[in-house]
Write a protein that holds these residues in place. Sequence first.
Motif, short mmCIF file in Angstrom:
data_model
loop_
_atom_site.label_atom_id
_atom_site.label_comp_id
_atom_site.label_asym_id
_atom_site.label_seq_id
_atom_site.Cartn_x
_atom_site.Cartn_y
_atom_site.Cartn_z
N SER A 325 -10.29 93.52 59.74
CA SER A 325 -9.79 93.52 61.12
C SER A 325 -9.60 94.95 61.58
N GLY A 326 -9.38 95.11 62.88
CA GLY A 326 -9.19 96.43 63.44
C GLY A 326 -7.75 96.89 63.35
N VAL A 327 -7.51 98.10 63.85
CA VAL A 327 -6.15 98.67 63.94
C VAL A 327 -5.73 98.55 65.39
N ASN A 328 -4.74 97.71 65.66
CA ASN A 328 -4.33 97.42 67.03
C ASN A 328 -2.85 97.01 67.09
N PRO A 329 -2.28 96.98 68.30
CA PRO A 329 -0.94 96.39 68.45
C PRO A 329 -1.00 94.93 68.02
N ARG A 330 0.05 94.43 67.40
CA ARG A 330 0.03 93.08 66.84
C ARG A 330 1.31 92.31 67.15
N THR A 331 1.17 90.98 67.19
CA THR A 331 2.31 90.06 67.25
C THR A 331 2.03 88.95 66.25
N ALA A 332 3.05 88.53 65.51
CA ALA A 332 2.88 87.47 64.53
C ALA A 332 4.18 86.69 64.41
N VAL A 333 4.08 85.47 63.85
CA VAL A 333 5.26 84.63 63.64
C VAL A 333 5.15 83.96 62.28
N GLY A 334 6.29 83.80 61.62
CA GLY A 334 6.31 83.17 60.30
C GLY A 334 7.61 82.42 60.08
N GLN A 335 7.71 81.77 58.91
CA GLN A 335 8.93 81.03 58.56
C GLN A 335 9.25 81.21 57.08
N ARG A 336 10.54 81.47 56.80
CA ARG A 336 11.01 81.60 55.42
C ARG A 336 11.28 80.22 54.83
N SER A 337 11.55 80.21 53.53
CA SER A 337 11.82 78.95 52.85
C SER A 337 13.13 78.31 53.29
N ASP A 338 14.05 79.11 53.86
CA ASP A 338 15.30 78.54 54.38
C ASP A 338 15.18 78.16 55.85
N GLY A 339 13.98 78.22 56.39
CA GLY A 339 13.75 77.81 57.77
C GLY A 339 13.82 78.93 58.78
N ALA A 340 14.38 80.08 58.42
CA ALA A 340 14.51 81.19 59.37
C ALA A 340 13.14 81.58 59.91
N ILE A 341 13.09 81.85 61.21
CA ILE A 341 11.83 82.22 61.86
C ILE A 341 11.70 83.73 61.91
N LEU A 342 10.51 84.22 61.54
CA LEU A 342 10.21 85.65 61.53
C LEU A 342 9.31 85.97 62.71
N MET A 343 9.74 86.87 63.58
CA MET A 343 8.96 87.27 64.76
C MET A 343 8.69 88.77 64.66
N LEU A 344 7.41 89.12 64.63
CA LEU A 344 7.01 90.50 64.34
C LEU A 344 6.16 91.07 65.47
N VAL A 345 6.47 92.30 65.88
CA VAL A 345 5.59 93.04 66.79
C VAL A 345 5.32 94.42 66.19
N ILE A 346 4.10 94.89 66.36
CA ILE A 346 3.69 96.21 65.89
C ILE A 346 3.15 97.00 67.08
N ASP A 347 3.68 98.19 67.31
CA ASP A 347 3.17 99.05 68.36
C ASP A 347 1.80 99.59 67.98
N GLY A 348 1.01 99.95 68.99
CA GLY A 348 -0.31 100.49 68.71
C GLY A 348 -0.86 101.31 69.86
N ARG A 349 -2.00 101.99 69.59
CA ARG A 349 -2.67 102.86 70.56
C ARG A 349 -1.75 103.98 71.04
N GLN A 350 -0.93 104.47 70.12
CA GLN A 350 -0.02 105.57 70.40
C GLN A 350 -0.15 106.59 69.27
N VAL A 351 0.26 107.81 69.55
CA VAL A 351 0.16 108.86 68.55
C VAL A 351 1.02 108.53 67.32
N ILE A 352 2.21 108.00 67.56
CA ILE A 352 3.13 107.72 66.45
C ILE A 352 2.86 106.37 65.80
N SER A 353 2.05 105.52 66.43
CA SER A 353 1.73 104.21 65.86
C SER A 353 0.37 103.76 66.38
N MET A 354 -0.66 103.92 65.54
CA MET A 354 -2.00 103.54 65.96
C MET A 354 -2.17 102.04 66.01
#
Length: 418
Positions: A325-354
């Motif tokens: 896959s490429g290097v880009n800003p990202r969003t993802a979602v997941g779930q732990r074994s105790d049911g907790a929901i994981l919501m992830l965002v990654i910055d991209g296209r920036q000098v400090i975060s490609m």
Amino acid sequence: MKENEQNIDEILADVSSFLEEDRLPDTSVKLQQEEAPAEERDSVRKGKQKKAPGQKKDKKNKKSGKAVSLFGILGKVLAFLVETVLLLVIALYGVMFVLAKGPSPTARDLFVMSVRETSAMGWVAELYFTPEQIAEIENKKPVEEVVNIDTSLIQIPQQTEPVEGDTEMEQGPKKDAWGLIDEDGDGIIVEEVKGEGYSGYMMVVLDPSRVIVGSVPRSYGARGYTVAQMVEHFDAVAATNAGGFEDPNGSGNGSIPDTMVVFEGKVYYENSGTNEGFVGFDSNHIMHVANRITPKEIQEKDIQYGVCFGPVLIVNGEPCELPVSGVNPRTAVGQRSDGAILMLVIDGRQVISMGATHDDLIEIMLEYGAVNACNLDGGSSSLMWYDGDYVNNCASVIGIRPVPTAIVVLKEGVKENG
């Protein structure tokens, strides 16, 4: 580089000369007056000296000369800027050429996928490769088939009311099994995540019953909602973007989902398919992931909220083997074994975060205990809202974009509403 520096020096010298000519007194006239005979000096003091023929005209010519000189300076500045931009474009093209045609197949594939994953820049890969070559890179590795998840791996604890005098409660919040602490007691934990070439945020929602796929079906085809507007519409406290939308040449208004959406048990755009992956929440608040799913299977699994994008990242605790896959800003979602929901965002296209790859997302999700996880729409749509503001930086040059769906976190004790 030396030529550019010489151009700058010449421009500065011209500007300095122009300012000195315009502002400083003409000392040569004063010297001529001091050297003139006493009679002429006296006539000047008494105002009896006549103006020489054409003197006024010379003054106008002097002003005209200054104007011409100023235009000349501006012309040099403009020429320098054009030259600089041209050099930058040439340098950028050279870098892309090295990535595309260099000896490293990994760098080549990374370059192609990075631009192909964007709605507005996908054509850049066509500058270096034929459609057949691009297709070969995109389809290099088949995606694993994901049909069902093992729901027994998710054990959601029963929510209990705190008992007065409970010593554990009096001691304050403690670390959970993953080393996280809900310090303010709102049931949401937000942590900054960092890796090689990227940075972003992970939100952990301890009670999965607060998480839904937010969408406003009556607005389909009319207008999309920004992530902040989704939060306001559902009277929620947090959200990220979710699924994709029709976006021709990057000019879409986020009002039409490009894949299937499930909202309050009803399926919308079922003929649009699932793209590379589906994520949905059933009535027991267990998160399901699949490569593809039918409306009939959605009903059988009792899925109340769902959205598509993909690819699926983790299934039953095991990472998926994915194509490059490429290097880009990202969003993802997941779930732990105790049911907790994981919501992830990654910055991209920036000098400090490609940006991040799909493998980066898998690594982060596993670190936070994900049993199942799926990639969502990324790029300029990747945003997280929490505590009254956006947490991460928007990658879009045209501002925050509206979207048709979002992963929404409701207030504690509030039932979902449309």
